[in-house]
Design a protein around this motif. Structure first.
Motif, PDB file in Angstrom:
ATOM      1  N   PRO A 218      18.184  -8.245 -14.224  1.00 36.93           N
ATOM      2  CA  PRO A 218      16.880  -8.392 -14.880  1.00 36.93           C
ATOM      3  C   PRO A 218      15.673  -8.334 -13.949  1.00 36.93           C
ATOM      4  N   SER A 219      15.817  -8.732 -12.697  1.00 37.34           N
ATOM      5  CA  SER A 219      14.662  -8.742 -11.783  1.00 37.34           C
ATOM      6  C   SER A 219      14.559  -7.477 -10.933  1.00 37.34           C
ATOM      7  N   LEU A 220      15.446  -6.516 -11.171  1.00 39.24           N
ATOM      8  CA  LEU A 220      15.496  -5.333 -10.311  1.00 39.24           C
ATOM      9  C   LEU A 220      14.205  -4.526 -10.361  1.00 39.24           C
ATOM     10  N   LEU A 221      13.708  -4.237 -11.537  1.00 47.20           N
ATOM     11  CA  LEU A 221      12.500  -3.416 -11.647  1.00 47.20           C
ATOM     12  C   LEU A 221      11.314  -4.088 -10.962  1.00 47.20           C
ATOM     13  N   GLU A 222      11.209  -5.387 -11.129  1.00 46.91           N
ATOM     14  CA  GLU A 222      10.124  -6.130 -10.481  1.00 46.91           C
ATOM     15  C   GLU A 222      10.247  -6.064  -8.963  1.00 46.91           C
ATOM     16  N   ASP A 223      11.467  -6.183  -8.456  1.00 48.48           N
ATOM     17  CA  ASP A 223      11.667  -6.169  -7.007  1.00 48.48           C
ATOM     18  C   ASP A 223      11.439  -4.775  -6.418  1.00 48.48           C
ATOM     19  N   VAL A 224      11.832  -3.747  -7.156  1.00 51.37           N
ATOM     20  CA  VAL A 224      11.573  -2.385  -6.687  1.00 51.37           C
ATOM     21  C   VAL A 224      10.076  -2.116  -6.663  1.00 51.37           C
ATOM     22  N   SER A 225       9.362  -2.591  -7.673  1.00 55.46           N
ATOM     23  CA  SER A 225       7.904  -2.443  -7.687  1.00 55.46           C
ATOM     24  C   SER A 225       7.268  -3.169  -6.505  1.00 55.46           C
ATOM     25  N   ALA A 226       7.773  -4.361  -6.197  1.00 54.60           N
ATOM     26  CA  ALA A 226       7.251  -5.116  -5.048  1.00 54.60           C
ATOM     27  C   ALA A 226       7.532  -4.381  -3.746  1.00 54.60           C
ATOM     28  N   GLU A 227       8.691  -3.715  -3.659  1.00 56.50           N
ATOM     29  CA  GLU A 227       9.013  -2.923  -2.466  1.00 56.50           C
ATOM     30  C   GLU A 227       7.977  -1.830  -2.244  1.00 56.50           C
ATOM     31  N   ARG A 228       7.617  -1.122  -3.310  1.00 55.14           N
ATOM     32  CA  ARG A 228       6.622  -0.049  -3.187  1.00 55.14           C
ATOM     33  C   ARG A 228       5.259  -0.606  -2.790  1.00 55.14           C
ATOM     34  N   THR A 229       4.907  -1.766  -3.331  1.00 62.35           N
ATOM     35  CA  THR A 229       3.643  -2.405  -2.961  1.00 62.35           C
ATOM     36  C   THR A 229       3.633  -2.753  -1.477  1.00 62.35           C
ATOM     37  N   THR A 230       4.764  -3.231  -0.976  1.00 63.09           N
ATOM     38  CA  THR A 230       4.881  -3.532   0.448  1.00 63.09           C
ATOM     39  C   THR A 230       4.636  -2.283   1.288  1.00 63.09           C
ATOM     40  N   MET A 231       5.255  -1.171   0.892  1.00 60.59           N
ATOM     41  CA  MET A 231       5.087   0.065   1.661  1.00 60.59           C
ATOM     42  C   MET A 231       3.643   0.569   1.588  1.00 60.59           C
ATOM     43  N   ASP A 232       2.997   0.390   0.452  1.00 61.66           N
ATOM     44  CA  ASP A 232       1.586   0.777   0.320  1.00 61.66           C
ATOM     45  C   ASP A 232       0.714  -0.045   1.274  1.00 61.66           C
ATOM     46  N   LYS A 233       1.007  -1.343   1.372  1.00 57.03           N
ATOM     47  CA  LYS A 233       0.246  -2.213   2.267  1.00 57.03           C
ATOM     48  C   LYS A 233       0.439  -1.790   3.724  1.00 57.03           C
ATOM     49  N   ILE A 234       1.667  -1.444   4.075  1.00 51.95           N
ATOM     50  CA  ILE A 234       1.939  -0.999   5.437  1.00 51.95           C
ATOM     51  C   ILE A 234       1.153   0.268   5.742  1.00 51.95           C
ATOM     52  N   HIS A 235       1.188   1.220   4.826  1.00 53.00           N
ATOM     53  CA  HIS A 235       0.453   2.471   5.009  1.00 53.00           C
ATOM     54  C   HIS A 235      -1.044   2.213   5.149  1.00 53.00           C
ATOM     55  N   GLN A 236      -1.589   1.380   4.281  1.00 50.17           N
ATOM     56  CA  GLN A 236      -3.014   1.084   4.316  1.00 50.17           C
ATOM     57  C   GLN A 236      -3.415   0.400   5.620  1.00 50.17           C
ATOM     58  N   CYS A 237      -2.584  -0.515   6.091  1.00 55.61           N
ATOM     59  CA  CYS A 237      -2.887  -1.236   7.326  1.00 55.61           C
ATOM     60  C   CYS A 237      -2.864  -0.302   8.533  1.00 55.61           C
ATOM     61  N   ILE A 238      -1.890   0.589   8.584  1.00 55.91           N
ATOM     62  CA  ILE A 238      -1.824   1.555   9.687  1.00 55.91           C
ATOM     63  C   ILE A 238      -3.072   2.424   9.710  1.00 55.91           C
ATOM     64  N   ARG A 239      -3.451   2.924   8.546  1.00 56.80           N
ATOM     65  CA  ARG A 239      -4.646   3.779   8.463  1.00 56.80           C
ATOM     66  C   ARG A 239      -5.918   3.012   8.812  1.00 56.80           C
ATOM     67  N   SER A 240      -6.005   1.756   8.364  1.00 59.15           N
ATOM     68  CA  SER A 240      -7.224   0.972   8.596  1.00 59.15           C
ATOM     69  C   SER A 240      -7.428   0.648  10.070  1.00 59.15           C
ATOM     70  N   ARG A 241      -6.354   0.660  10.839  1.00 56.83           N
ATOM     71  CA  ARG A 241      -6.461   0.366  12.261  1.00 56.83           C
ATOM     72  C   ARG A 241      -6.722   1.607  13.104  1.00 56.83           C
ATOM     73  N   GLY A 242      -6.948   2.723  12.436  1.00 55.88           N
ATOM     74  CA  GLY A 242      -7.384   3.928  13.135  1.00 55.88           C
ATOM     75  C   GLY A 242      -6.304   4.715  13.826  1.00 55.88           C
ATOM     76  N   HIS A 243      -5.050   4.495  13.480  1.00 60.96           N
ATOM     77  CA  HIS A 243      -3.979   5.278  14.092  1.00 60.96           C
ATOM     78  C   HIS A 243      -3.997   6.716  13.556  1.00 60.96           C
ATOM     79  N   PRO A 244      -3.795   7.697  14.408  1.00 62.44           N
ATOM     80  CA  PRO A 244      -3.820   9.110  13.994  1.00 62.44           C
ATOM     81  C   PRO A 244      -2.501   9.513  13.322  1.00 62.44           C
ATOM     82  N   LEU A 245      -2.248   8.957  12.147  1.00 61.73           N
ATOM     83  CA  LEU A 245      -0.965   9.136  11.472  1.00 61.73           C
ATOM     84  C   LEU A 245      -0.816  10.562  10.949  1.00 61.73           C
TER      85      LEU A 245
END
Length: 279
Positions: A218-245
């Motif tokens: 029952p909690s799988l869809l919620e946890d998969v959605s949270a996983e994607r949110t985590t990856m979005d945060k990682i991407h945003q943080c890398i970009r915000s720190r000026g790395h030439p990704l």
């Protein structure tokens, strides 16, 4: 079968050994000055010997660092097995002057990576948020994903319990750790990222069959959605720190895809698919 709650990732990173780092405990930098090219592979699911054969014999690669983007297969066998595997392939790696680095997936025991349990000169597991400096690139490695079949794998843990062997690890998901990104010195510019799963905006960001597994979990869809949110945060943080990704490689979904998003080339790798890090 009762599904236990999925707990946050335990901070095993702090238990890593200082002698394995080139800088300090916060900044995990690994340097490969002899490697002349870098290749990233998709999931291998424990097929270590085929991996080395493909790298050293089929493709004839030399002076190459190969990075596995998760689902390596560590934890399904007793620890001594992995030493035996390395001993069987080490000669071939040395002869070709190649190295292999493993990033954790959801089909991996996180402790093998956080504690660097596999630590040979040419064959090692690296902790999340490690940076690999090689062939003119600075490559950030962050593992983890959500197993859509975790319900069944938890039952296997109960049914076939064996010490030091498992089929599922509850701290499998990726974790957003901004302090780890902030610890990267300004002189180190990240141009490439290797993860196991992907941000939400990539072409494919969910496994086929997810809805079917969610009927039992029952909690799988919620946890998969949270996983994607985590990856979005990682991407945003890398970009915000000026790395030439410039590049982002990932596996997990057992398909191939390549595309540019906001100036970054995202590459999804199929099982045992190789892609060279260019430019």
């Amino acid at each position: 079968f009762a599904l236990p709650c999925v707990h946050p990732y335990h901070d095993l990173l702090s238990r890593c050994k200082d002698k394995n780092y080139l800088l300090n405990r916060k900044m995990k930098l690994f340097d490969y000055p002899e490697a002349k090219q870098v290749i990233v592979s998709g999931d291998i699911h424990g097929d270590f010997r085929t991996l080395v054969f493909k790298l050293c014999i089929r493709y004839g690669c030399t002076d190459t660092l190969l990075i596995i983007a998760g689902d390596c297969g560590f934890g399904f066998d007793k620890p001594g097995y992995y030493d035996q595997v390395y001993n069987a392939v080490a000669g071939r790696l040395r002869k070709s002057n190649n190295w292999v680095v493993f990033v954790r997936g959801n089909h991996d025991d996180p402790a093998y990576f956080a504690e660097e349990r596999i630590h040979y000169a040419r064959w090692k597991t690296v902790p999340d948020y490690s940076v690999i400096s090689v062939a003119g690139h600075n490559i950030l490695c962050i593992g983890g994903a959500t197993s859509i079949d975790r319900y069944e794998r938890m039952k296997l843990n109960v049914r076939y319990h064996v010490k030091d062997v498992s089929y599922y690890w509850r701290d499998e998901a990726p974790v957003f750790m901004p302090e780890e990104l902030e610890s990267i010195p300004e002189r180190i510019k990240i141009d490439t990222v290797v993860t196991h799963t992907a941000p939400s905006f990539c072409e494919l960001n969910t496994h086929a069959g997810l809805e079917s597994w969610a009927e039992w979990d029952p909690s799988l869809l919620e946890d998969v959605s949270a996983e994607r949110t985590t990856m979005d945060k990682i991407h945003q943080c890398i970009r915000s720190r000026g790395h030439p990704l410039k590049r982002w490689f990932y596996g997990h979904f057992h398909q191939s895809w390549n595309g540019f998003i906001d100036g970054t080339q995202f590459t999804m790798l199929d099982i045992m698919e190789f892609k060279e890090v260019l430019g």
